[in-house]
Design an enzyme around this catalytic site. Structure first.
Site, short mmCIF file in Angstrom:
data_model
loop_
_atom_site.label_atom_id
_atom_site.label_comp_id
_atom_site.label_asym_id
_atom_site.label_seq_id
_atom_site.Cartn_x
_atom_site.Cartn_y
_atom_site.Cartn_z
N SER A 145 72.58 48.15 77.67
CA SER A 145 71.76 47.98 76.46
C SER A 145 70.84 46.78 76.60
CB SER A 145 72.69 47.79 75.25
OG SER A 145 71.96 47.51 74.07
N LYS A 172 80.30 48.10 77.41
CA LYS A 172 78.88 47.82 77.20
C LYS A 172 78.45 46.65 78.08
CE LYS A 172 77.81 45.18 73.78
NZ LYS A 172 77.56 44.61 72.44
N SER A 217 59.76 45.98 67.95
CA SER A 217 58.92 45.80 66.77
C SER A 217 58.75 44.37 66.31
CB SER A 217 59.49 46.63 65.61
OG SER A 217 60.77 46.14 65.23
N THR A 262 77.07 64.66 56.30
CA THR A 262 76.14 64.06 55.35
C THR A 262 75.17 65.11 54.81
OG1 THR A 262 74.65 62.18 54.97
CG2 THR A 262 74.38 63.37 57.03
N THR A 263 74.80 64.97 53.56
CA THR A 263 73.82 65.88 52.96
C THR A 263 72.51 65.81 53.74
OG1 THR A 263 74.79 65.61 50.77
CG2 THR A 263 72.51 66.38 50.86
N HIS A 279 59.07 52.94 66.65
CA HIS A 279 57.81 52.23 66.34
C HIS A 279 56.65 52.75 67.17
CE1 HIS A 279 59.49 49.20 63.62
NE2 HIS A 279 60.56 49.25 64.39
N THR A 282 61.77 58.18 64.43
CA THR A 282 61.89 58.14 62.97
C THR A 282 60.78 58.95 62.33
OG1 THR A 282 62.05 56.69 61.03
CG2 THR A 282 60.46 56.07 62.71
N THR A 324 67.57 39.31 62.21
CA THR A 324 66.59 40.24 62.75
C THR A 324 65.93 39.66 63.99
OG1 THR A 324 66.19 41.01 60.49
CG2 THR A 324 64.59 41.67 62.16
N ARG A 361 67.62 37.03 51.25
CA ARG A 361 66.58 38.06 51.20
C ARG A 361 66.23 38.42 49.76
NH1 ARG A 361 66.31 40.96 56.40
NH2 ARG A 361 67.80 39.95 57.80
N LYS A 363 58.15 55.99 59.47
CA LYS A 363 57.16 54.96 59.80
C LYS A 363 55.79 55.63 59.96
CE LYS A 363 60.36 51.49 61.56
NZ LYS A 363 61.61 52.08 61.06
#
Length: 404
Positions: free
Chosen positions: A137, A156, A189, A277-278, A217, A245, A363, A21, A248
């Site tokens: 799933s 699962k 996506s 986490t902050t 998405h 999210t 991916t 990548r 996006k």
């Protein structure tokens, strides 16, 4: 032990498989997106057109968003001050959670630092709170969902993508007394297809399973107020947990879940990915808040984006380019080879100033490598014609077959 050799071998494997990548070095031009500047090479910044951003509606450039962020910066400063339970529970966070809960018709919402974290933290925590939980799933679920399920340590069962018969087969074979959770996405996506949400909910009701949907998405993109596919299809009330999210279609950064208040309180109280986490900077949250409010009342951006996607798909088809049968705003172009996908991407950038990133394994499955275009409301037909002509030329140069 030669550690350097091990690391070198790991990187060499990626190079040999054609899936190493490379992250492009760019800056977007405020107010002129999708125009940007590329800093790769040694001759200074080069003007390019971006074709693969997930800022689907260009809300990261919207005047209301930028103004809200500037006001917040001068009002409260840059950072949040820590975790939500110590110093980072600002009024911006509370107001945005109320807006997101309203967007999805839920009692509450909970902010995370990213969509990845919201999936990982929520799924892993949910299953631990449900003794003996079994998660069902979809096989094409995002890596963050897979990570959350794996981190839960629960049983699962993976069902074939959008295959309702297979899902029911797995549900029927599971002990009816065990807690069950069906985890799936609304828009996938990489292929650009959509889940049969109501049918999944029918099975969830039949087998007494909870439902968890990833709308990352789709939020901002679909529905009269931008609540996603569950908004468009009037299915939100049938879903127990909606995840989305803020990075996006809403154009900024962050992730969230929306659900009834019991679920929100449990995740808020038990999820390490939330507790330790902050919190998001109030500057970012202010920008998202402006974006969500705007897209609740404006469909102009969604409609323009859908027109752009439809136009580019048709141009690709007319030119004989192997555009996949996406039913959404995603425009995937099948290549089927990682080396060629990278080569096409490189030529587009170097010779045509068009930036699109190749999508390779893991991916997508090996042999389905592709280029993934996301035309937005600010991509013009002239840009699309230039891109199509460039792709046709490159296809011929690389001796790749076009459709008749």
């Amino acid at each position: 032990m030669n550690y350097e050799h091990i690391f070198d071998q790991a990187i060499d494997r990626l190079h040999s498989e054609g899936r190493y990548r490379v992250f492009i070095d760019i800056l977007r031009n405020k107010g002129a997106y999708p125009n940007a500047r590329c800093f790769a090479g040694h001759n200074g910044p080069k003007p390019i057109t971006v074709w693969c951003s997930n800022d689907y509606l260009s809300m990261g450039q919207h005047p209301k968003v930028i103004e809200a962020m500037e006001e917040a910066l001068h009002d409260v400063g840059a950072g949040s001050g820590g975790t939500r339970n110590i110093g980072g529970n600002t009024h911006y966070h509370i107001e945005l959670e109320q807006e997101l809960a309203d967007l999805h018709g839920k009692e509450g919402a909970l902010l995370f630092t990213s969509g990845y974290v919201s999936n990982d933290a929520t799924l892993s925590t949910l299953a631990k709170l449900l003794p003996g939980c079994v998660i069902f799933s979809d096989e094409l679920n995002h890596a963050s969902m897979i990570a959350g399920i794996r981190n839960s340590g629960c049983d699962k069962k993976v069902w074939r993508h959008n295959d309702l018969e297979h899902l029911e087969e797995l549900l029927a074979a599971t002990d009816p007394n065990l807690p069950k959770l069906i985890a799936f996405e609304s828009v996938y996506s990489m292929d650009g297809d959509i889940a049969p949400i109501h049918a999944v909910c029918d099975l969830a009701e039949k087998y007494n399973a909870l439902t968890y949907i990833d709308e990352v998405h789709a939020v901002g993109m679909y529905g009269p107020r931008g609540g996603g596919i569950t908004d468009r299809d009037e299915a939100a009330h049938r879903i127990d947990i909606i995840e989305g999210t803020l990075g996006k279609a809403f154009g900024v950064m962050g992730g969230y879940i929306a659900a009834d208040q019991r679920v929100i309180d449990c995740i808020r109280s038990y999820a390490p990915g939330f507790i330790f986490t902050t919190s998001l900077s109030p500057v970012l949250v202010a920008g998202v808040l402006a974006s969500v409010k705007h897209l609740k009342s404006s469909s102009a951006e969604r409609e323009a984006q859908q027109r752009s996607a439809a136009t580019l798909k048709q141009m690709f088809r007319d030119a004989g380019l192997p555009v996949m049968n996406s039913t959404t705003h995603i425009v995937p172009l099948m290549v089927g080879d990682p080396v060629k996908a990278k080569k096409i991407s490189d030529i587009l950038l170097a010779e045509y100033g068009a930036y699109v990133q190749p999508i390779n394994f893991p991916t997508v499955p090996r042999g389905t490598e592709r280029l993934r275009f996301t035309p937005g409301p600010t991509h013009t037909e002239a840009m699309m014609r230039d891109l199509t002509d460039a792709l046709v030329e490159i296809w011929g140069r690389l001796e790749m077959r076009l459709a008749a």
